[in-house]
Design a protein around this motif. Structure first.
Motif, PDB file in Angstrom:
ATOM      1  N   TYR A   1       0.931  -1.104   0.012  1.00 51.48           N
ATOM      2  CA  TYR A   1      -0.100  -0.041   0.039  1.00 51.48           C
ATOM      3  C   TYR A   1       0.954   1.302   0.076  1.00 51.48           C
ATOM      4  O   TYR A   1       1.926   1.375   0.795  1.00 51.48           O
ATOM      5  CB  TYR A   1      -0.982   0.191   1.298  1.00 51.48           C
TER       6      TYR A   1
ATOM      7  N   SER B   1      -4.120  10.408   7.346  1.00 56.74           N
ATOM      8  CA  SER B   1      -5.389  10.182   6.699  1.00 56.74           C
ATOM      9  C   SER B   1      -5.441   8.826   5.733  1.00 56.74           C
ATOM     10  O   SER B   1      -6.243   8.278   5.970  1.00 56.74           O
ATOM     11  CB  SER B   1      -6.096  11.255   6.100  1.00 56.74           C
ATOM     12  N   GLU B   2      -4.465   8.860   4.871  1.00 55.69           N
ATOM     13  CA  GLU B   2      -4.269   7.600   4.044  1.00 55.69           C
ATOM     14  C   GLU B   2      -4.127   6.341   4.763  1.00 55.69           C
ATOM     15  O   GLU B   2      -4.688   5.095   4.480  1.00 55.69           O
ATOM     16  CB  GLU B   2      -3.145   7.841   3.021  1.00 55.69           C
TER      17      GLU B   2
ATOM     18  N   LYS C   1      -5.100   5.684   7.740  1.00 50.59           N
ATOM     19  CA  LYS C   1      -6.486   5.245   8.411  1.00 50.59           C
ATOM     20  C   LYS C   1      -7.149   4.817   7.474  1.00 50.59           C
ATOM     21  O   LYS C   1      -7.917   3.467   7.769  1.00 50.59           O
ATOM     22  CB  LYS C   1      -7.082   6.298   9.013  1.00 50.59           C
ATOM     23  N   ASP C   2      -7.350   5.249   6.289  1.00 50.27           N
ATOM     24  CA  ASP C   2      -8.117   4.841   5.169  1.00 50.27           C
ATOM     25  C   ASP C   2      -7.772   3.369   4.775  1.00 50.27           C
ATOM     26  O   ASP C   2      -8.724   2.415   4.578  1.00 50.27           O
ATOM     27  CB  ASP C   2      -8.286   5.834   3.921  1.00 50.27           C
ATOM     28  N   ILE C   3      -6.787   3.134   4.555  1.00 49.83           N
ATOM     29  CA  ILE C   3      -6.075   1.780   4.122  1.00 49.83           C
ATOM     30  C   ILE C   3      -6.440   0.849   5.171  1.00 49.83           C
ATOM     31  O   ILE C   3      -7.022  -0.356   4.974  1.00 49.83           O
ATOM     32  CB  ILE C   3      -4.544   1.734   4.019  1.00 49.83           C
TER      33      ILE C   3
ATOM     34  N   ASP D   1      -8.988   0.805   7.477  1.00 49.12           N
ATOM     35  CA  ASP D   1     -10.640   0.843   7.331  1.00 49.12           C
ATOM     36  C   ASP D   1     -11.043   0.218   6.183  1.00 49.12           C
ATOM     37  O   ASP D   1     -12.064  -0.504   6.375  1.00 49.12           O
ATOM     38  CB  ASP D   1     -11.093   2.235   7.420  1.00 49.12           C
ATOM     39  N   GLU D   2     -10.501   0.241   5.150  1.00 48.99           N
ATOM     40  CA  GLU D   2     -11.051  -0.159   3.738  1.00 48.99           C
ATOM     41  C   GLU D   2     -10.567  -1.701   3.571  1.00 48.99           C
ATOM     42  O   GLU D   2     -11.123  -2.137   2.580  1.00 48.99           O
ATOM     43  CB  GLU D   2     -10.909   0.831   2.735  1.00 48.99           C
ATOM     44  N   ASN D   3      -9.795  -2.435   4.413  1.00 53.17           N
ATOM     45  CA  ASN D   3      -9.248  -3.440   4.149  1.00 53.17           C
ATOM     46  C   ASN D   3      -9.232  -4.652   5.214  1.00 53.17           C
ATOM     47  O   ASN D   3      -9.248  -3.794   6.263  1.00 53.17           O
ATOM     48  CB  ASN D   3      -7.696  -3.376   3.317  1.00 53.17           C
ATOM     49  N   ASP D   4      -9.060  -5.698   5.132  1.00 53.26           N
ATOM     50  CA  ASP D   4      -9.184  -6.679   6.010  1.00 53.26           C
ATOM     51  C   ASP D   4      -7.903  -6.999   6.765  1.00 53.26           C
ATOM     52  O   ASP D   4      -7.072  -7.652   5.887  1.00 53.26           O
ATOM     53  CB  ASP D   4      -9.846  -8.003   5.493  1.00 53.26           C
TER      54      ASP D   4
ATOM     55  N   GLU E   1      -3.833   1.679  15.390  1.00 52.88           N
ATOM     56  CA  GLU E   1      -5.072   1.185  14.866  1.00 52.88           C
ATOM     57  C   GLU E   1      -5.003  -0.371  14.803  1.00 52.88           C
ATOM     58  O   GLU E   1      -6.345  -1.042  14.978  1.00 52.88           O
ATOM     59  CB  GLU E   1      -5.112   1.645  13.487  1.00 52.88           C
TER      60      GLU E   1
END
Length: 643
Positions: free
Chosen positions: A340, A347-348, A350-352, A354-357, A379
């Motif tokens: 990734y 912010s990126e 956190k998004d990575i 949150d949006e992946n398992d 996180e």
């Protein structure tokens, strides 16, 4: 004089006879012997010897005489084991007898009959063809009660077991010569035969310190800020057996103690310990910042790479990761790898996540930037996912964090302890500039007999970054001089090293000159020692020693990784590419050779690859940090590791 000598002999003889009469015997200490080895020889315990020889707690002198009590244990029984290896042919001659042949060939009459069955019914005759058995004779000593067997528990390493039974790691290895570098759960070891209630447990609320050679209570007081009485209260064995090198002491919890306690273990090759061939899920997070790259043309791409240090570093590191993945696949290891781009933005990150398992991810390598790494680690705590930091030494050590870069404090302590163990050094000198005055004072506390030399200043008190030949010459002594040089100024480093190299002196009996040897060391290797101003010939002549987090690979070693990297990328791998390779290899091999990354770290394994080595230690109520560094030196213009 002869009279006094005769009287002394009579006193000793009388004393020895008295000792023998009371079931005691004398023992003259030989070079290399320890109380433990003497106790083992006489089938007694060290406590038995100390009770009759209290002075031996302080010092065991060669040629001194100890009074040894009679062992309470029976003499060990020796069993003769005969193993048949083959036969020798023999034709009997006139007057030969079974008894004579048995004696000649060092066997029994029964052995002759057993392998020549006709002799059970017939007498021996001239011309008989016999098979003479050839045996391999071994003596097996039955247990004498001094040792017992112990089953290795989960997470136990050598130092934990040594501490539990009050011995050093070296003594544990001597009791178990077949023991490998890594202890496996369930393995059976020989340990001292002490009562169960005498065994000591490792308490994670405390730190543990390994005593170095020549360290006494005074040095430990300075280093650990603990009085002798405090150490003895935590370690009652000190009252009985005294302080000795290699023993592990329990001390109050201390970050400093954790950082400087580096256990000496041999590195292991985890490719020989692969037990899990299930697919491992690995995630790599790097700040490529591809959104800033101009993809219009190849020149534009190259320009973007050159301008962006984050992209440059990420590409180097990632190239090493790819090489490692390829090497791991050849070992039969199945991997799922997700890479990734964090864009160097919180912010990126956190998004990575949150949006992946990430719940089933086995390990995460990165992000590179400290703030982003700590965000990812925080996180991912909810999943207990291990997150490995490629860089950074002052991270928040959450319980899922693995700090792969050793601390600067460990680097400093490693070189200081190395100097302390040098028994040949006759003189220590500390040379520093104004900016390193604090370092000089700290070293003076470690070596209170050391002489300090500071760089010259002008009338206004401004540092001029130089010393004269006389400044150093006046402080040198015949024999071995160890010189600390603490500076970040290349000119000052060049000035000092050139003077030191010129002052090395060989012995000249005709001119009545004594030999002066000089070894240069520093607690902080930096660009001052690597720039154009410094003369590497001088550094080699001065046997320049320093500590480093990674050693530079030798191109003459024909390293497979370096050759393959050069072939693929047409360039020699830099240290970032090597770190990417080494770290990825280590993380994955630890995953497939243990239950998980945490279990591997708890085993206190030391692993080593192209330029980096890893030995993780857990901080109390926190994560893991790499607790091993390299000690290297200049040797004939080449930097080599000091073992």
């Amino acid at each position: 004089m002869n009279k006094f000598f005769s009287v002394l002999c009579l006193i000793l003889l009388f004393g020895f006879n008295t000792v023998e009469a009371q079931n005691y015997s004398p023992h003259k200490v030989k070079e290399g012997e320890t109380i433990e080895s003497i106790a083992k020889k006489y089938l007694v315990t060290p406590s038995d010897i100390y009770s009759l020889n209290p002075d031996a707690k302080k010092e065991l002198r060669i040629n001194s005489v100890l009074i040894i009590p009679k062992s309470k244990l029976p003499e060990p029984k020796i069993t003769i084991v005969k193993e048949l290896e083959g036969f020798k042919k023999h034709r009997t001659k006139k007057k030969e007898t079974l008894f004579g042949l048995a004696k000649r060939y060092e066997i029994t009459v029964e052995d002759l009959k057993k392998y020549n069955k006709f002799l059970y019914e017939n007498p021996l005759r001239k011309g008989d063809k016999l098979q003479i058995p050839i045996f391999k004779i071994t003596e097996v000593e039955e247990p004498n009660g001094l040792t017992k067997t112990y089953t290795v528990l989960p997470k136990e390493g050598k130092w934990r077991i040594a501490y539990k039974f009050g011995i050093t790691v070296k003594e544990l290895e001597e009791l178990n010569p077949e023991m490998g570098a890594v202890l496996q759960e369930g393995a059976i070891l020989n340990v001292p035969n002490i009562e169960d209630d005498e065994e000591k447990e490792v308490d994670e609320k405390y730190s543990y310190y390994k005593v170095l050679p020549k360290e006494g209570f005074y040095r430990l007081k300075i280093k650990l800020e603990l009085e002798q009485a405090e150490l003895e209260a935590l370690n009652p064995i000190l009252k009985e057996g005294g302080l000795k090198a290699g023993m592990v002491l329990k001390i109050p919890y201390s970050d400093l103690a954790d950082e400087v306690t580096e256990f000496n273990v041999e590195s292991v090759n985890l490719t020989d310990s692969i037990v899990d061939f299930n697919t491992k899920h690995l995630v790599v997070m790097l700040p490529f910042r591809l959104n800033r790259v101009d993809f219009d043309s190849i020149p534009d791409i190259k320009k973007s790479i050159e301008k962006d240090p984050y992209l440059n570093a990420s590409l180097d590191f990632h190239s090493g990761v790819l090489m490692a993945i390829d090497s791991l696949k050849t070992l039969g290891i199945s991997l799922k790898v997700d890479v990734y781009d964090t864009k160097n933005e919180l912010s990126e990150v956190k998004d990575i996540i949150d949006e992946n398992d990430f719940e089933n991810v086995d390990a995460v390598i990165g992000p590179l930037i400290v703030k982003n790494f700590e965000e990812a680690a925080s996180e991912l705590r909810k999943y207990n996912t291990p997150v490995v930091a490629p860089i950074g030494t002052k991270l928040k050590l959450y319980e899922n964090v693995f700090q792969s870069r050793p601390s600067n404090n460990l680097l400093k302590k490693k070189i200081v302890n190395f100097v302390k163990t040098d028994t040949l050094a006759t003189n220590i000198i500390i040379i520093s500039d104004t900016e390193n005055e604090t370092v000089s004072k700290d070293l003076k506390k470690e070596f209170f007999h050391a002489r300090q030399i500071r760089s010259r200043k002008d009338k206004e008190g401004v540092d001029k970054y130089f010393v004269s030949k006389e400044d150093i010459q006046d402080e040198l002594k015949p024999g071995k001089n160890i010189v600390f040089l603490e500076t970040q100024d290349g000119g000052f480093a060049s000035n000092v090293t050139s003077i030191l190299a010129s002052l090395i002196q060989k012995e000249n009996k005709e001119e009545e000159k004594e030999a002066i040897e000089i070894m240069l060391v520093t607690t902080n290797i930096n660009s001052a020692f690597e720039g154009d101003e410094i003369n590497n010939t001088h550094l080699s002549k001065l046997q320049f020693h320093f500590t480093t987090i990674s050693k530079t690979y030798n191109e003459n070693d024909n390293n497979a990784f370096v050759k393959k990297y050069n072939k693929i990328y047409n360039v020699t791998p830099n240290n970032r590419a090597v770190k990417g390779f080494d770290l990825t290899m280590d993380v994955v091999l630890r995953l497939v050779s243990s239950e998980d990354l945490y279990m591997s770290a708890d085993k206190a394994l030391l692993t080593e690859y192209v330029e980096n080595k890893f030995a993780y230690k857990q901080k109390l109520f926190g994560g893991y940090y790499n607790n091993t560094v390299y000690l290297v030196k200049y040797d004939d213009l080449t930097i080599v590791e000091v073992k």
